[in-house]
Design a protein around this motif. Structure first.
Motif, PDB file in Angstrom:
ATOM      1  N   ARG A   1       0.636  -1.269  -0.030  1.00 44.77           N
ATOM      2  CA  ARG A   1      -0.066  -0.128   0.064  1.00 44.77           C
ATOM      3  C   ARG A   1       0.731   1.221   0.065  1.00 44.77           C
ATOM      4  N   GLU A   2       0.499   2.410  -0.675  1.00 41.91           N
ATOM      5  CA  GLU A   2       1.204   3.493  -0.686  1.00 41.91           C
ATOM      6  C   GLU A   2       0.904   4.314   0.568  1.00 41.91           C
ATOM      7  N   TRP A   3      -0.462   4.204   1.328  1.00 41.40           N
ATOM      8  CA  TRP A   3      -0.655   4.655   2.592  1.00 41.40           C
ATOM      9  C   TRP A   3      -1.873   3.917   3.189  1.00 41.40           C
ATOM     10  N   ILE A   4      -1.554   3.816   4.669  1.00 38.26           N
ATOM     11  CA  ILE A   4      -2.637   3.052   5.408  1.00 38.26           C
ATOM     12  C   ILE A   4      -3.160   4.080   6.533  1.00 38.26           C
ATOM     13  N   LEU A   5      -4.611   3.813   6.342  1.00 32.57           N
ATOM     14  CA  LEU A   5      -5.222   4.905   7.313  1.00 32.57           C
ATOM     15  C   LEU A   5      -5.630   3.948   8.815  1.00 32.57           C
ATOM     16  N   ALA A   6      -4.844   4.655   9.838  1.00 32.22           N
ATOM     17  CA  ALA A   6      -5.193   4.073  10.910  1.00 32.22           C
ATOM     18  C   ALA A   6      -6.329   4.543  11.824  1.00 32.22           C
ATOM     19  N   ASP A   7      -6.547   4.314  12.838  1.00 27.47           N
ATOM     20  CA  ASP A   7      -7.920   4.721  13.722  1.00 27.47           C
ATOM     21  C   ASP A   7      -7.662   6.216  14.119  1.00 27.47           C
ATOM     22  N   GLY A   8      -8.894   6.378  15.133  1.00 27.88           N
ATOM     23  CA  GLY A   8      -8.744   7.764  15.764  1.00 27.88           C
ATOM     24  C   GLY A   8      -8.509   7.861  17.285  1.00 27.88           C
TER      25      GLY A   8
ATOM     26  N   ALA B   1       4.881  10.576   5.227  1.00 30.97           N
ATOM     27  CA  ALA B   1       4.286   9.519   6.219  1.00 30.97           C
ATOM     28  C   ALA B   1       3.496   8.179   5.513  1.00 30.97           C
ATOM     29  N   LYS B   2       3.468   7.108   5.811  1.00 26.68           N
ATOM     30  CA  LYS B   2       2.782   6.154   5.310  1.00 26.68           C
ATOM     31  C   LYS B   2       1.711   5.562   6.225  1.00 26.68           C
ATOM     32  N   ILE B   3       1.689   5.636   7.259  1.00 28.85           N
ATOM     33  CA  ILE B   3       0.699   5.340   8.262  1.00 28.85           C
ATOM     34  C   ILE B   3       0.096   6.534   8.695  1.00 28.85           C
TER      35      ILE B   3
ATOM     36  N   SER C   1     -13.747   9.167   8.143  1.00 32.75           N
ATOM     37  CA  SER C   1     -14.392   9.113   6.878  1.00 32.75           C
ATOM     38  C   SER C   1     -13.813  10.113   5.892  1.00 32.75           C
ATOM     39  N   LYS C   2     -13.864  11.485   6.346  1.00 30.61           N
ATOM     40  CA  LYS C   2     -13.046  12.482   5.529  1.00 30.61           C
ATOM     41  C   LYS C   2     -11.853  12.178   5.121  1.00 30.61           C
ATOM     42  N   MET C   3     -10.857  11.840   5.931  1.00 28.94           N
ATOM     43  CA  MET C   3      -9.583  11.473   5.851  1.00 28.94           C
ATOM     44  C   MET C   3      -9.463  10.240   4.632  1.00 28.94           C
ATOM     45  N   ARG C   4     -10.334   9.225   4.928  1.00 30.29           N
ATOM     46  CA  ARG C   4     -10.285   8.149   3.725  1.00 30.29           C
ATOM     47  C   ARG C   4     -10.540   8.822   2.327  1.00 30.29           C
ATOM     48  N   ALA C   5     -11.615   9.568   2.325  1.00 33.06           N
ATOM     49  CA  ALA C   5     -12.149   9.873   1.129  1.00 33.06           C
ATOM     50  C   ALA C   5     -11.027  10.978   0.428  1.00 33.06           C
ATOM     51  N   ALA C   6     -10.411  11.713   1.342  1.00 35.16           N
ATOM     52  CA  ALA C   6      -9.248  12.741   0.809  1.00 35.16           C
ATOM     53  C   ALA C   6      -8.199  11.904   0.427  1.00 35.16           C
ATOM     54  N   LEU C   7      -7.739  10.867   1.007  1.00 37.32           N
ATOM     55  CA  LEU C   7      -6.637  10.120   0.621  1.00 37.32           C
ATOM     56  C   LEU C   7      -6.781   9.501  -0.631  1.00 37.32           C
ATOM     57  N   GLU C   8      -8.040   8.991  -0.950  1.00 37.46           N
ATOM     58  CA  GLU C   8      -8.545   8.137  -2.194  1.00 37.46           C
ATOM     59  C   GLU C   8      -8.501   9.012  -3.315  1.00 37.46           C
ATOM     60  N   GLU C   9      -9.382  10.322  -2.975  1.00 35.94           N
ATOM     61  CA  GLU C   9      -9.667  11.110  -4.160  1.00 35.94           C
ATOM     62  C   GLU C   9      -8.465  12.074  -4.632  1.00 35.94           C
ATOM     63  N   ARG C  10      -7.841  12.589  -3.609  1.00 32.81           N
ATOM     64  CA  ARG C  10      -6.743  13.706  -3.857  1.00 32.81           C
ATOM     65  C   ARG C  10      -5.544  13.258  -4.551  1.00 32.81           C
TER      66      ARG C  10
ATOM     67  N   ARG D   1      -1.562  12.630  -5.069  1.00 26.84           N
ATOM     68  CA  ARG D   1      -0.416  12.942  -4.368  1.00 26.84           C
ATOM     69  C   ARG D   1       0.268  14.176  -4.638  1.00 26.84           C
ATOM     70  N   GLY D   2       0.850  15.031  -3.685  1.00 31.85           N
ATOM     71  CA  GLY D   2       1.409  16.329  -4.101  1.00 31.85           C
ATOM     72  C   GLY D   2       2.913  16.158  -3.421  1.00 31.85           C
ATOM     73  N   THR D   3       3.424  17.315  -4.091  1.00 32.81           N
ATOM     74  CA  THR D   3       5.001  17.693  -3.418  1.00 32.81           C
ATOM     75  C   THR D   3       4.842  17.626  -1.904  1.00 32.81           C
ATOM     76  N   SER D   4       5.833  17.678  -1.213  1.00 32.61           N
ATOM     77  CA  SER D   4       5.963  17.602   0.470  1.00 32.61           C
ATOM     78  C   SER D   4       5.644  19.280   0.670  1.00 32.61           C
ATOM     79  N   PRO D   5       4.697  19.545   1.553  1.00 37.66           N
ATOM     80  CA  PRO D   5       4.482  20.779   1.917  1.00 37.66           C
ATOM     81  C   PRO D   5       5.486  21.485   2.498  1.00 37.66           C
ATOM     82  N   SER D   6       5.514  22.836   2.517  1.00 39.48           N
ATOM     83  CA  SER D   6       6.197  23.824   3.156  1.00 39.48           C
ATOM     84  C   SER D   6       5.742  24.054   4.496  1.00 39.48           C
ATOM     85  N   LEU D   7       6.251  24.801   5.536  1.00 31.56           N
ATOM     86  CA  LEU D   7       5.828  25.168   6.616  1.00 31.56           C
ATOM     87  C   LEU D   7       4.778  26.120   6.242  1.00 31.56           C
ATOM     88  N   ASP D   8       4.956  27.191   5.636  1.00 27.27           N
ATOM     89  CA  ASP D   8       3.762  28.096   5.323  1.00 27.27           C
ATOM     90  C   ASP D   8       2.504  27.258   4.701  1.00 27.27           C
ATOM     91  N   GLU D   9       2.573  26.258   3.946  1.00 32.08           N
ATOM     92  CA  GLU D   9       1.272  25.492   3.685  1.00 32.08           C
ATOM     93  C   GLU D   9       0.803  24.922   4.774  1.00 32.08           C
TER      94      GLU D   9
END
Length: 336
Positions: free
Chosen positions: A12-19, A272-274, A287-296, A298-306
């Motif tokens: 897997r490219e990423w794994i969604l853990a719990d809350g 981060a992978k997990i 639920s929102k985290m899962r949807a975002a990870l599936e739909e958005r 992958r981008g470049t590593s974020p800056s501190l400003d981002e």
């Protein structure tokens, strides 16, 4: 060693853990000061619901209700002799939930700090800490946990003792620390210090990272610190859902599901992978985290400003790495 967790890590490219565990259990009626682990025996239906809520929301991995299930913590409730039993039951309930699904779900046996101060500053010796962690590890193993999950650790000595205990139990493990004091753990470790410590352990975790802390922004800065240090080991990001605020006699976390969705994607893009949530993270966040990870994409590593633009300001001007290693560099902002 191969199991459901190592298979997931490799495929897997990423794994969604719990809350959150505590936040959700308080909503179910747990009283402040009570030991959540006692519910494994007294209210197994509620613990099953806790686990199921995370899986239903999209989690690939959930932590057992055993965070304070070691003898040192349970001694506060006169239940120190039940450490093995209560941890075993927490994993057995989790095994039932995971095995009933038509997709792979990992049961991670949660192991929290002892609550004691390690020698020489305190009375907890290395040998006793290993014994305490080993007892809990054996209970989680017997109950069917796929992997042991050390979390919210502040002292490097305690992290090392747990690693030795997990080797004795012959169990794969992951381990996170909590960076909540200007980018350091309560005992002074930076992200760079932790990365170095992990790679020197005789029995290394499959993945390492940060959980809890101050808020999503600060945790993201810590993740960048891990990545900047250059080790290839998978990184865990499990941040709180915003900042805790006392409202009408109760603690509320101000992180919205949309904010946590942004955090999940920023954590993925940072390396981060997990990825999961900690305090205040509810099923609606997951639920929102899962949807975002599936739909958005992958981008470049974020800056501190981002990070601050999307998640809010850091709680401190520094992240601890400037004294021991190179701090994460700011990068020019790129729109995606």
């Amino acid at each position: 060693m191969t199991n459901a967790f190592t298979d997931m890590l490799s495929s897997r490219e990423w794994i969604l853990a719990d809350g959150a565990t505590g936040t959700n259990l308080f909503n179910m009626g747990l009283s402040s000061g009570d030991a959540p682990e006692m519910w494994n025996d007294e209210h197994p239906d509620r613990i099953k619901t806790l686990y199921s809520m995370a899986v239903d929301a999209g989690s690939d991995l959930f932590l057992t209700n055993s965070f304070g299930g070691n003898a040192a913590r349970l001694k506060l409730h006169g239940a120190q002799k039940r450490a093995h039993e209560l941890s075993r039951i927490s994993a057995e309930i989790g095994r039932d939930v995971a095995d009933a699904r038509d997709r792979p779900v990992v049961v991670a046996g949660s192991v929290g700090p002892t609550g004691e101060i390690m020698a020489p500053m305190g009375s907890l010796t290395h040998e006793l800490a290993v014994e305490i962690f080993h007892e809990q590890a054996e209970g989680l193993k017997e109950g069917g946990a796929d992997v042991l999950w050390l979390e919210t650790i502040s002292a490097p000595e305690e992290y090392k003792a747990a690693a030795e205990a997990f080797r004795l139990a012959d169990m794969p493990w992951c381990g996170t620390m909590s960076f909540d004091t200007a980018g350091r753990t309560m005992m002074g470790l930076t992200s760079a210090d932790m990365a170095d410590m992990v790679e020197k352990l005789p029995y290394k975790p499959l993945a390492y990272g940060a959980n809890c802390g101050v808020g999503a922004s600060d945790l993201m800065r810590t993740v960048l610190g891990f990545v900047a240090h250059g080790h290839a080991r998978p990184i865990i990001a499990k941040g709180n859902a915003g900042i805790p605020k006392y409202v009408d006699g109760h603690i509320h976390y101000d992180g919205t599901p949309d904010l946590m969705a942004d955090y999940a994607c920023l954590a993925r893009d940072a390396g981060a992978k997990i990825i999961g949530g900690c305090c205040g993270t509810m099923p609606e966040h997951l639920s929102k985290m899962r949807a975002a990870l599936e739909e958005r994409p992958r981008g470049t590593s974020p800056s501190l400003d981002e990070i601050t633009e999307k998640l809010g300001a850091f709680s401190s001007a520094v992240d601890g790495t400037e004294e021991g290693s190179e701090a994460p560099k700011r990068r020019s902002r790129r729109r995606r």
